[in-house]
Each structure stands twice: as structure tokens, then as C-alpha cells.
Design an enzyme around this catalytic site. Structure first.
Site, short mmCIF file in Angstrom:
data_model
loop_
_atom_site.label_atom_id
_atom_site.label_comp_id
_atom_site.label_asym_id
_atom_site.label_seq_id
_atom_site.Cartn_x
_atom_site.Cartn_y
_atom_site.Cartn_z
N ASP A 56 43.08 46.73 35.05
CA ASP A 56 43.72 46.74 36.07
C ASP A 56 45.15 46.97 35.66
OD1 ASP A 56 41.61 45.53 37.21
OD2 ASP A 56 42.67 43.85 37.91
N GLU A 67 39.74 41.20 45.41
CA GLU A 67 40.41 41.14 44.48
C GLU A 67 41.81 42.06 44.53
OE1 GLU A 67 37.18 40.71 40.92
OE2 GLU A 67 37.76 43.05 41.42
C1 FRU Z 1 39.79 43.34 39.03
C2 FRU Z 1 39.93 42.13 38.49
C3 FRU Z 1 40.64 41.04 38.63
C4 FRU Z 1 40.85 40.27 37.62
C5 FRU Z 1 40.81 41.14 36.35
C6 FRU Z 1 40.23 40.47 35.12
O1 FRU Z 1 39.31 44.67 38.21
O2 FRU Z 1 38.35 41.64 38.10
O3 FRU Z 1 40.30 40.34 39.80
O4 FRU Z 1 42.08 39.44 37.56
O5 FRU Z 1 40.16 42.29 36.90
O6 FRU Z 1 40.32 41.56 33.92
#
Ligand code: FRU
Length: 483
Positions: free
Chosen positions: A22, A204
Site C-alpha cells: 500500500d 481496509e
Molecule cells: C492492505 C493491508 C492493510 C494493512 C497493510 C499491511 O493491503 O492489508 O490493511 O495495513 O496492507 O501491509
């Protein structure tokens, strides 16, 4: 694995080496765009998360910077946002300095292993040197988990109505809004979405921001979810509605998608960009992100996208178009008018230097089935098209080269055509291993990866009947000015 420089995107950010997911903490400050990102500097698969860092003056040429946040005794550094605390509400600023404040999730892997539900908590870090170096707040965490297994990805912005900071937090199967005067003490305001929208996976990386259409302000709530996306795996849904500083009320209850392709996830928008609303996503999908055949890095971002709202019939849709900075990468276009397609036409000879990093724009006044084919001499192709009978756009990467790394990768993905017009326009951005398709002024968007064994540097158009493209403009990526 052997390095794959041929798969390296040129105008999308990817780390020089190792794993990324992300985008995080995107903020514009003093002429610089900051992009932080979920980063594992010791491997090419997901691992203990850090915040990597890259900066740019123009959103398209990125310079990787030293890692901004390392895991600590409270856990890994998961996704979150950053704000400019201009009023120094946190008191982190000393001698008139403006603090940049990052609000992120501390993910405690030990608590997770033990089977607790309280291993994700929200924490702060701040920078007093315009984003270069970061100090974690001694009072972390600032928002403790009340016992919700998925409790993460805080997106914070200053709310002018409430005169407070508002945090939009992903809390398993819903969004929870919190408010704070100082980013340190948080009060729960409301919940949204337990019974609305898509719930094929966990919610998320949300975002909440105002947008104006015809003088009226609406609020857009982005909610990423994984799995349960429109073409499988991860996806980004959104709601348009109102937000009174406490509660979000949607205008309609249906599910809308910011991008229908399989490869745009966890996207949110930059803070502090004035009237512009600039979105950037992770150009991958959890279904196979750990397996894509690149080395020594894995994964990249999408291009920056300028968001807007558009009304179609009774519906309000979010539109995404390449940010204007992207167009500057393609200054020298070849334009063809009234290209008649009977079955198939190979444009490669007419366009001369077809490469694998380009922008292609086509417009037609005739809504009929047609496709754009990116091909090589080995019979590999990505097919991007419109299917009249179903009124859908599609991208087919079934025969696009390497698909062996994951059974989830090969496929034909579709997106509804939302525009009601009889003219259509498409902008394609191609960057070695990706195509981003913006149809009908950004009403329908698809992002898609592919891994050919030779560059796809042939460009063809196909149609079932007689089909005319009114205007086609092709431009290779301009060479980087040597410094
Ligand atoms: C989304 C996610 C988020 C989390 C991060 C962990 O892709 O799963 O929810 O904070 O990636 O790397």
C-alpha cells in the site's frame, strides 16, 4: 531470481529492491509530494512492515528516500496517513516549526500469534524537517483497540465543520469515525457500512473527502476490501454521500467501484493538495502480489489520478483521470484521423516507433464492439476492448505471456460502461507491464498487469463490423532528461 529490468515501470513508482504494498502517508508539503509505502526491506515477499519513502516534485518522477519508519516494540508499521499540523494542535512543533504527523497502525505480531483481538492499535510519528526524518510519539498508541480483530489503516484529515481532526478507520466489516482536537485523544463518533456495500472480504484502507459538483459539496468514502473485488481479490469500492463531522450518510445504497481492473488496490488520496484530489493506488492484487515474476523488486503504484464527480442519470459517480502531470510525459504525439477498421488493422507501421511505454488516446462517435491489441511477435497479446452486446469494457490477459506463477492471474476482466453517451473515448497508459484504461472521461477505469516474454510493441485495432476511430493519438514516453 534473475533480475527483470525489462519489467521495470518507468513512470510508476517501484522500490529499487524488495517488496512493497500500500501507498501510505501521502502528503504534499512545501513543493514536494511525499509517498510512503508498506515496505519489507529484507525480502521480495510481504514481511515485517516498514514505511518506505519516496519524494517527487511532479508526481511522476520519484526519488526513493531512506526508510521513514521501522518496526518497534509495539509492532510492525502498517498502513496509515499523514497530515500537515499547521495549527500545531499536537504541540510537536517547536519554535514555530510546522509538524508533519503520520497516523499509522501498529500491528503487534506477537499478540496476533497468541490469538488476541487487540493487536492493532493507532500510533503517531512526527517530522520537524519537512518529512525527512521521523520521531515516534512517546505516548503511543494513541487509539487503543477495543477488541476488534481488524482495526487499522487510519486516514485522518482536518474537518472544517467539526473543527477537529476526523479519523476514518477500517474496522473489520465497517468504517468507524473518530474525532480529536490534537491527534492524541480520540472519541468515537459513528459507524458506517455494516449492512451496505460489498462485503466479500475485510474492509481496509478507507478515505473520506469532500468533492464539489455544480456548487454542491458531497463526501466520498473510499473503502478498499480484500477479497471481494469486482474481478476477484482486492478492490476499491466507494460511496457518495454527506458527512456532518460525525456521521456519513450515503445518497444511494448500491456498490460502486473506483477501478474495475484487478490491479488497483489500497488507493487513497494525498493530503494538503488544495482543490485537487489526487489518488494513488497499489498496482497489484493480494491474489498473486507475492508471486509476480519481477526481481529484485515486487510491485509498484498506479499513476496519480485526479478524482472528480459526474452525474449520469440519477447517479453520482466518482471519475478518475490521469493527473495532468502524466500528460507531460508524452509531449510528442502522432495523431491519426478517421481510422477505418475492417476486422483488423496493424497500426505499428503507421505509428513507426511503437514501444512498450506509451499513452494512447482514441475516440469514436460510433459505439460498436472493438478492441486495441498490444502484441509481440511470439503470439502474446493483451486485448483491451468494448463489447457492445453486454455494454462492457474488458481486458484479456489470458495469452499475455507469463501466467504460470499463479493460477489466479490469467483471465478476462470486465467493467460496465457507465456513460450513456454514444461517443466513447479511451486513454490507455502502458508502462512495460501494466495498462491503465480510463474510459469515458474517467467514468470506467481498469488497471491491469501483464508479463510478456518479449515487449508488446505491436499495436493493432480490431472490430467485428466496420468501425471508425475518429481520432487516435499515440505518444511514446519522452526520454528522461539526463541530469
Ligand atoms: C492492505 C493491508 C492493510 C494493512 C497493510 C499491511 O493491503 O492489508 O490493511 O495495513 O496492507 O501491509
Amino acid at each position: 531470481p534473475a533480475p527483470t529490468p525489462q519489467y521495470r515501470p518507468a513512470y510508476h513508482f517501484s522500490p529499487a529492491a524488495h517488496w512493497m504494498n500500500d501507498p501510505n502517508g501521502m502528503v504534499y508539503y512545501q513543493g514536494t509530494y511525499h509517498l510512503f509505502f508498506q515496505y519489507y526491506p529484507d525480502g521480495m515477499v510481504w514481511g515485517p512492515m516498514h514505511w518506505g519513502h519516496a519524494t517527487s516534485a511532479d508526481l511522476v518522477s520519484w526519488k526513493e528516500q531512506p526508510i521513514a519508519l521501522y518496526p518497534d516494540s509495539l509492532g510492525y508499521i502498517f498502513s496509515g496517513s499523514a497530515v500537515v499540523d499547521a495549527k500545531n494542535t499536537t504541540g510537536f512543533g517547536k519554535n514555530g516549526q510546522v509538524p508533519l504527523v503520520a497516523i499509522f497502525t501498529h500491528h503487534d505480531p506477537k499478540g496476533e500469534k497468541k490469538g488476541t483481538d487487540t493487536f492493532q492499535n493507532q500510533s503517531l510519528a512526527y517530522s520537524l524537517d519537512a518529512g525527512k526524518t521521523w520521531t515516534k510519539y512517546a505516548g503511543n498508541p494513541v487509539l487503543k483497540n477495543p477488541g476488534i480483530h481488524d482495526f487499522r489503516d487510519p486516514k485522518v484529515s482536518w474537518n472544517e465543520v467539526a473543527k477537529k481532526w476526523v479519523m476514518t478507520l477500517a474496522t473489520k466489516d465497517r468504517i468507524t469515525f473518530f474525532s480529536s482536537p490534537n491527534l492524541k485523544e480520540w472519541t468515537k463518533e459513528s459507524e458506517f457500512g455494516q449492512k451496505l456495500g460489498a462485503h466479500g472480504g475485510v474492509w481496509e484502507c478507507p478515505d473520506l473527502f469532500p468533492m464539489t459538483l455544480n456548487g454542491k459539496t458531497y463526501w466520498v468514502l473510499l473503502v478498499n476490501l480484500n477479497p471481494g473485488g469486482p474481478n476477484g481479490g482486492s478492490g476499491t469500492q466507494y460511496f457518495v454521500g454527506n458527512f456532518d463531522g460525525k456521521t456519513f450518510t450515503p445518497l444511494t445504497t448500491d456498490t460502486k467501484w473506483a477501478d474495475y481492473g484487478p490491479d488497483d488496490y489500497a488507493g487513497v488520496t494525498f493530503a494538503n493538495t488544495g482543490n485537487r484530489r489526487i489518488f494513488l493506488g497499489w498496482m497489484s492484487n493480494w491474489e498473486y502480489a507475492n508471486q509476480v515474476p519481477t526481481a529484485p523488486w515486487r510491485n509498484a503504484t498506479t499513476v496519480p489520478r485526479e478524482l472528480g464527480l459526474q452525474q449520469v442519470g440519477a447517479q453520482l459517480y466518482l471519475t478518475s483521470q490521469p493527473a495532468k502531470e502524466v500528460a507531460r510525459l508524452f509531449p510528442a504525439a502522432t495523431t491519426l484521423k478517421d481510422v477505418v477498421v475492417k476486422k483488423e488493422i496493424d497500426l505499428t507501421p503507421r505509428l513507426k516507433n511503437v514501444g512498450d511505454k506509451f499513452q494512447l488516446k482514441i475516440s469514436t462517435r460510433q459505439l460498436a464492439s472493438f478492441s486495441v491489441v498490444l502484441a509481440n511477435g511470439k503470439g502474446e497479446a493483451v486485448v483491451i476492448g468494448y463489447d457492445k452486446p453486454t455494454n462492457k469494457y474488458y481486458i484479456d490477459r489470458t495469452k499475455a505471456g507469463r501466467t504460470d506463477f499463479s493460477p489466479k492471474f490469467a483471465g478476462r476482466h470486465t467493467a460496465p460502461r457507465l456513460a450513456k453517451t454514444t461517443e466513447a473515448d479511451l486513454t490507455l497508459l502502458v508502462d512495460a507491464t501494466s495498462v491503465e484504461v480510463f474510459a469515458d472521461k474517467g467514468l470506467t477505469v481498469m488497471s491491469e498487469l501483464f508479463f510478456p516474454t518479449q515487449p508488446l510493441s505491436k499495436l493493432k485495432l480490431q472490430a467485428t463490423g466496420n468501425f471508425t476511430v475518429q481520432e487516435l493519438s499515440y505518444a511514446n514516453l519522452a526520454p528522461k532528461p539526463s541530469s
